[in-house]
Design a protein around this motif. Structure first.
Motif, short mmCIF file in Angstrom:
data_model
loop_
_atom_site.label_atom_id
_atom_site.label_comp_id
_atom_site.label_asym_id
_atom_site.label_seq_id
_atom_site.Cartn_x
_atom_site.Cartn_y
_atom_site.Cartn_z
N ARG A 234 28.98 37.07 46.55
CA ARG A 234 30.44 36.68 46.51
C ARG A 234 30.50 35.99 45.03
NH1 ARG A 234 34.94 33.19 48.91
NH2 ARG A 234 36.62 34.75 48.54
N PRO A 235 29.84 34.89 44.82
CA PRO A 235 30.09 34.03 43.68
C PRO A 235 30.20 34.94 42.29
CG PRO A 235 28.58 32.87 45.00
CD PRO A 235 28.82 34.15 45.68
N ARG B 291 27.53 39.67 51.65
CA ARG B 291 28.69 38.98 51.10
C ARG B 291 28.61 37.56 50.51
NH1 ARG B 291 34.25 40.64 50.94
NH2 ARG B 291 34.62 42.65 51.36
N PRO B 292 28.28 36.75 51.61
CA PRO B 292 28.09 35.33 50.93
C PRO B 292 27.23 35.07 49.62
CG PRO B 292 27.82 35.32 53.30
CD PRO B 292 27.78 36.74 52.87
N LEU C 159 33.42 36.95 42.18
CA LEU C 159 34.30 35.98 41.73
C LEU C 159 34.37 35.86 40.25
CD1 LEU C 159 34.27 33.23 44.76
CD2 LEU C 159 36.03 35.37 44.31
N ARG D 42 37.19 36.68 37.81
CA ARG D 42 37.87 35.44 37.21
C ARG D 42 38.56 35.56 36.01
NH1 ARG D 42 34.46 31.91 38.61
NH2 ARG D 42 35.26 31.47 40.62
N PRO E 207 39.96 40.08 50.78
CA PRO E 207 39.25 40.82 51.82
C PRO E 207 40.19 41.72 52.69
CG PRO E 207 38.96 38.49 52.27
CD PRO E 207 39.55 38.74 50.95
#
Lengths: 300, 100
Positions: free
Chosen positions: B22-23, B18-19, B26, B30, B43
């Motif tokens: 995630r960018p 996930r980390p 997003l 966006r 989440p």
């Protein structure tokens, strides 16, 4: 030079309305590349407490949570403000930092200058569970102290887990809270445990400003005061992170420390009727060949 | 425009992925958010209130096929954060309109 355990507790406030007792923690975790700043400002003459958590994510994202509430300082070892809980478990030795609440996220730290970016910022759930232990004794300053620490725990950003085994610095300051005209602060800690903690600031005076320097270096456990601090900036290269040399002169001679700032958050504020910008940057350093990390702050 | 729910169920490696992903997840959402097409997204957590189990996205799309295509392009799907995901048509009932 030792710091008494009593300095962990609130000090009698001075007369100034802006008198502030600040508790702070700065950390960098090499494995996750997460950098963070936790700050608690208690202003007893205003009856307020302010707590903030700021984290620089490895992808240049910037997360911050800030709460200001009515607060009356007491001798308790626990400070609770909104969703934050900071506890001194053993003075000058062990602390815990907890937060579970909302935060605002920017895609890039550089957007922090842009008010519109804050209006568009994502709302994130931030969970902070940090256990902080002293790495060595605290070093006293002018109505302040600072101390190298180890930080273990977790930070969660809306389900993204960062497991930390970080180094850092923490400390306190209790003094008039009026901002300087200009100031530069450097906090660096290296893998061989050498530390730089120094600040140069200019305050208004009859001759256009008085510059003061305070701080210290610690190398091999030997603490020496800093007499001079200045930055030598490298020529800027498009697309490159800001690079500079931090030059420190003190009783132990001169140190030249190469620093890169991959993430800088320009934080705009208003204090005492004056607008200012505090550029808070994550610093990656090399000091006599030793890699280090920390923060560089510039106030204008 | 019709509403759809995208319900993603995390796979076994999701906590680590996930980390990292995630960018891009997003970045994927966006433009839809800026176009006003995301009603809610975020989440889903386990009982401890912090460990993610998946994600819920409610968004506008012209059709079920388009919603499925959007979900299929989500980096959480492409890079295996989700072990599986569902896309379902959705109707909003609450909150009730205030009429203002």
């Amino acid at each position: 030079m030792t710091v008494p355990a009593e300095d962990e507790r609130p000090h009698p406030p001075g007369a100034a309305l802006s008198w502030t007792e600040t508790t702070w923690l700065e950390l960098f975790d090499g494995a996750s590349q997460l950098a963070g700043v936790v700050r608690l400002d208690v202003r007893p003459n205003q009856g307020t407490g302010e707590v903030s958590f700021s984290f620089f994510l490895p992808d240049d994202g910037f997360i911050t949570a800030r709460h200001v509430t009515a607060y009356a300082a007491d001798a308790s070892s626990v400070v609770e403000i909104e969703d934050a809980r900071l506890e001194t478990i053993e003075p000058l030795r062990r602390w815990s930092v907890r937060y579970d609440g909302p935060s605002h996220a920017l895609a890039s730290a550089a957007e922090a200058r842009n008010r519109e970016a804050w209006h568009r910022s994502r709302l994130e759930r931030l969970i902070v569970e940090l256990d902080v232990t002293a790495a060595c004794d605290a070093v006293p300053g002018d109505r302040s102290f600072a101390q190298p620490v180890r930080v273990a725990g977790e930070v969660w950003v809306s389900g993204d887990q960062y497991v930390l085994a970080a180094r850092g610095l923490r400390g306190k300051a209790w003094r008039d809270g009026v901002l300087a005209q200009r100031a530069t602060s450097v906090a660096l800690w290296c893998d061989d445990d050498r530390v730089l903690f120094a600040r140069v600031e200019t305050r208004s005076g009859t001759s256009g400003g008085t510059e003061t320097v305070e701080g210290w270096t610690s190398i091999g456990g030997e603490v020496r005061p800093v007499r001079e601090l200045r930055l030598e900036r490298a020529a800027s290269v498009a697309g490159a992170s800001a690079a500079m040399t931090v030059v420190v002169r003190g009783d132990g001679g001169e140190h030249r420390i190469g620093v890169e700032l991959p993430h800088v958050a320009p934080l705009v504020g208003l204090s005492g009727g004056r607008s200012h910008e505090l550029r808070l940057g994550v610093a990656h350093a090399r000091w006599d060949g030793h890699p280090g990390h920390g923060f560089l702050e510039e106030l204008e | 425009m019709p509403l759809f729910v995208i319900l993603g169920h995390d796979g076994p490696d999701a906590l680590a992925k996930r980390p990292v992903v995630r960018p891009r997840h997003l970045d994927h959402l966006r433009p839809l958010s800026e176009a006003g097409r995301v009603v809610v997204a975020g989440p889903l957590f386990g009982d401890d209130g912090k460990t993610p189990r998946g994600s819920l996205i409610v968004l506008e799309a012209p059709s079920l096929d388009e919603a499925r295509a959007l979900a299929a392009r989500d980096p959480y799907v492409v890079d295996g954060v989700f072990a599986r995901h569902e896309v379902m048509p959705f109707a909003r009932v609450f909150p009730e309109s205030t009429g203002s």
